[in-house]
Design an enzyme around this catalytic site. Structure first.
Site, PDB file in Angstrom:
ATOM      1  N   HIS A   1      -6.000   7.717   8.481  1.00  0.00           N
ATOM      2  CA  HIS A   1      -5.768   8.956   9.669  1.00  0.00           C
ATOM      3  C   HIS A   1      -5.881  10.249   9.069  1.00  0.00           C
ATOM      4  O   HIS A   1      -5.950  10.438   7.740  1.00  0.00           O
ATOM      5  CB  HIS A   1      -4.409   8.403  10.467  1.00  0.00           C
ATOM      6  CG  HIS A   1      -3.255   8.251   9.518  1.00  0.00           C
ATOM      7  ND1 HIS A   1      -2.388   9.310   9.184  1.00  0.00           N
ATOM      8  CD2 HIS A   1      -2.631   7.421   8.575  1.00  0.00           C
ATOM      9  CE1 HIS A   1      -1.337   8.995   8.594  1.00  0.00           C
ATOM     10  NE2 HIS A   1      -1.591   7.838   8.072  1.00  0.00           N
TER      11      HIS A   1
ATOM     12  N   TYR B   1       5.867  13.663  14.470  1.00  0.00           N
ATOM     13  CA  TYR B   1       7.265  13.886  14.100  1.00  0.00           C
ATOM     14  C   TYR B   1       7.968  14.747  15.144  1.00  0.00           C
ATOM     15  O   TYR B   1       7.178  15.706  15.897  1.00  0.00           O
ATOM     16  CB  TYR B   1       7.276  14.869  12.957  1.00  0.00           C
ATOM     17  CG  TYR B   1       6.654  14.338  11.585  1.00  0.00           C
ATOM     18  CD1 TYR B   1       7.696  14.043  10.661  1.00  0.00           C
ATOM     19  CD2 TYR B   1       5.302  14.227  11.402  1.00  0.00           C
ATOM     20  CE1 TYR B   1       7.083  13.410   9.546  1.00  0.00           C
ATOM     21  CE2 TYR B   1       5.014  13.788  10.137  1.00  0.00           C
ATOM     22  CZ  TYR B   1       5.824  13.162   9.158  1.00  0.00           C
ATOM     23  OH  TYR B   1       5.547  12.721   7.912  1.00  0.00           O
TER      24      TYR B   1
ATOM     25  N   PRO C   1      12.784  11.440   2.825  1.00  0.00           N
ATOM     26  CA  PRO C   1      11.574  10.577   3.289  1.00  0.00           C
ATOM     27  C   PRO C   1      10.482  11.390   4.112  1.00  0.00           C
ATOM     28  O   PRO C   1       9.431  11.194   4.394  1.00  0.00           O
ATOM     29  CB  PRO C   1      12.260   9.562   4.052  1.00  0.00           C
ATOM     30  CG  PRO C   1      13.526   9.877   4.405  1.00  0.00           C
ATOM     31  CD  PRO C   1      14.099  10.586   3.350  1.00  0.00           C
TER      32      PRO C   1
ATOM     33  N   LYS D   1       6.654  11.172   0.791  1.00  0.00           N
ATOM     34  CA  LYS D   1       5.879  11.554  -0.830  1.00  0.00           C
ATOM     35  C   LYS D   1       6.570  10.597  -1.809  1.00  0.00           C
ATOM     36  O   LYS D   1       6.058  10.621  -2.766  1.00  0.00           O
ATOM     37  CB  LYS D   1       6.508  13.080  -1.087  1.00  0.00           C
ATOM     38  CG  LYS D   1       5.820  14.218  -0.060  1.00  0.00           C
ATOM     39  CD  LYS D   1       4.299  13.968  -0.446  1.00  0.00           C
ATOM     40  CE  LYS D   1       3.680  14.717   0.799  1.00  0.00           C
ATOM     41  NZ  LYS D   1       2.332  13.991   0.949  1.00  0.00           N
TER      42      LYS D   1
ATOM     43  N   TYR E   1       1.008  18.867   2.773  1.00  0.00           N
ATOM     44  CA  TYR E   1       1.324  17.558   3.126  1.00  0.00           C
ATOM     45  C   TYR E   1       0.213  16.523   2.526  1.00  0.00           C
ATOM     46  O   TYR E   1       0.564  15.569   2.269  1.00  0.00           O
ATOM     47  CB  TYR E   1       1.035  17.545   4.469  1.00  0.00           C
ATOM     48  CG  TYR E   1       1.467  16.156   5.237  1.00  0.00           C
ATOM     49  CD1 TYR E   1       2.809  15.917   5.544  1.00  0.00           C
ATOM     50  CD2 TYR E   1       0.587  15.390   5.986  1.00  0.00           C
ATOM     51  CE1 TYR E   1       3.147  14.709   6.059  1.00  0.00           C
ATOM     52  CE2 TYR E   1       0.986  14.401   6.909  1.00  0.00           C
ATOM     53  CZ  TYR E   1       2.358  13.748   6.676  1.00  0.00           C
ATOM     54  OH  TYR E   1       2.663  12.875   7.313  1.00  0.00           O
TER      55      TYR E   1
END
Ligand code: APR
Ligand code: PHB
Length: 391
Positions: free
Chosen positions: A72, A200, A292, A296, A384
């Site tokens: 993704h 999120y 979390p 990572k 990210y």
């Protein structure tokens, strides 16, 4: 017993290190406290950075990931009552992600270890690194009721946050940076089709996350108070609370079903510096923990292992100690980058008990800024995605 590198801990960091060292002709022994069944029963995160995918692939442990993983390009963020927006990591930094569970990676590493007849001793008790500041370090432990001494050139602590390796470094040498967050994550795994994207959500009821493992396996989390009890969370209550934190169109799209795993994890950031003491090196959770948010933890374990295996291979095969000397500084640069990102995302997306009106407004405007600014999205995408490896 004798080996070149004694590895304490057979989690993803320890097994991957042993695998890569083997491919460079370096001998190692892995000492794992628990049974293989126990290690394989742990459910952890499952979003792999491009660098992690590349390391697994180039070391011959990526075949099942290629077949079963889901590629993704970024993630969605949604704030209560507003439209969701997509952080397009592929567009901004040309990197992608792979959804593939850590439990699967752990299985793949055990299979690879079996195929090459690796020395992985499970249920090793009372493991203790000794004389790590001398040229003749060794590890003592008990296995099958016998006391064993394993002589080696180097010891690597891959024994997670609660392991013995970090504890054997004197407190006068080790600097600890730590932050605890006033909430945890309640997570479930269910055999239902996931949403197409990782989403999120920041909602007045608290944070929520929709994630995936495979086309028929979903992972969801909600922010929960630290003292919440698992037995108070029936599947039904979990699904109701999860859906209440997503906008209607996303909530309606979430397929519910019985959970096959349910757990609570506290959130903390922790970094121990340096990651070397004499002939002892630390890698993975033994040296650092991230909350979390951002997934990572495993990626950092893999990047430590990449740097350390490259440095040990250069030492044994070219006689060059330069990379080994740089290991701690180099690994920590990447560690702090992800520690900062997961701290930022945790602050951005959770509701903090006792937050002032000012804090709340500032958080809302941070989300507005992120939603409306191409530059802010590019910056988040870069972080990210995770840093590329240093040469
Ligand atoms: N002796 C031998 N083994 C030990 C000892 C000990 N004293 N203490 C702990 N271990 C083992 C644990 O049983 C575990 O299998 O070390 C292993 C550490 O594995 P992980 O905790 O999975 O840590 P790591 O390999 O660094 O992987 C990091 O795991 O916690 C997640 O988010 C984290 O995804 C990241 C990944
Ligand atoms: C997960 O799938 O477990 C996951 C995904 C994204 C995160 C954290 C965890 O930020």
């Amino acid at each position: 017993m004798k080996t070149q590198v004694a590895i304490i801990g057979g989690g993803p960091a320890g097994l991957l290190l042993s695998e890569i060292l083997h491919r460079h002709g370096v001998d190692s022994v892995v000492l794992e406290k628990h049974s293989r069944e126990y290690v394989l029963s742990r459910i952890r995160a499952g979003v792999l950075e491009q660098t992690t995918v590349d390391v697994l692939r180039s070391n011959g442990v990526g075949d099942r990931m290629e077949r079963e993983g889901h590629v993704h390009d970024g993630m969605k963020i949604v704030w209560a009552g507003r439209e969701s927006f997509f952080i397009d990591v592929k567009k901004h930094v040309n990197k992608r992600f792979m959804a593939y569970g850590q439990t699967n990676i752990q299985e793949d590493l055990f299979v690879a270890a079996d195929i090459r007849g690796a020395k992985v001793l499970t249920e090793a008790e009372d493991v203790q690194p000794v004389d790590v500041t001398t040229d003749h370090p060794y590890v003592t432990f008990r296995h099958n009721g016998e006391s064993v001494r394993l002589s080696c050139d180097y010891i690597v602590g891959c024994d997670g946050f609660h392991g013995v390796s970090r504890k054997s470094i004197p407190s006068s040498v080790l600097r600890i940076f730590e932050k605890e967050y006033p909430f945890g994550w309640l997570g479930i795994l269910s055999e239902t089709p996931p949403l197409p994207d990782i989403v999120y959500a920041n909602h007045p009821r608290g944070f929520a996350l929709a994630s995936m493992r495979s086309p028929m396996l979903s992972r969801y989390y909600i922010q929960a108070p630290l003292d919440t009890k698992l037995e108070d969370w029936s599947d039904d209550r979990f699904w109701r609370e999860l859906k209440a934190r997503f906008p209607k169109e996303l909530a309606d799209a979430i397929a519910t079903g019985p959970s096959i795993e349910k757990s609570i994890a506290p959130l903390r950031s922790f970094v121990a510096e340096p990651m070397r003491y004499g002939q002892l090196f630390l890698a993975g959770d033994a040296a650092h923990i991230v909350p979390p948010t951002g997934a990572k933890g495993l990626n950092l374990a893999v990047s430590d292992v990449f740097y350390l295996s490259r440095a040990l291979a250069a030492l044994y095969n070219q006689g060059s100690e330069a990379l080994l000397e740089q290991y701690s500084d180099m690994a920590l640069r990447r560690v702090w980058s992800s520690v900062r990102t997961s701290w930022y995302l945790t602050n951005l997306l959770h509701r903090f008990p006792g937050a002032s009106d000012f804090d709340q407004r500032a958080q809302e405007f941070e989300l507005d800024y992120l939603k409306s600014s191409h530059h802010a999205q590019a910056a988040l995408a870069e972080q990210y995605a995770g840093l590329s490896f240093e040469q």
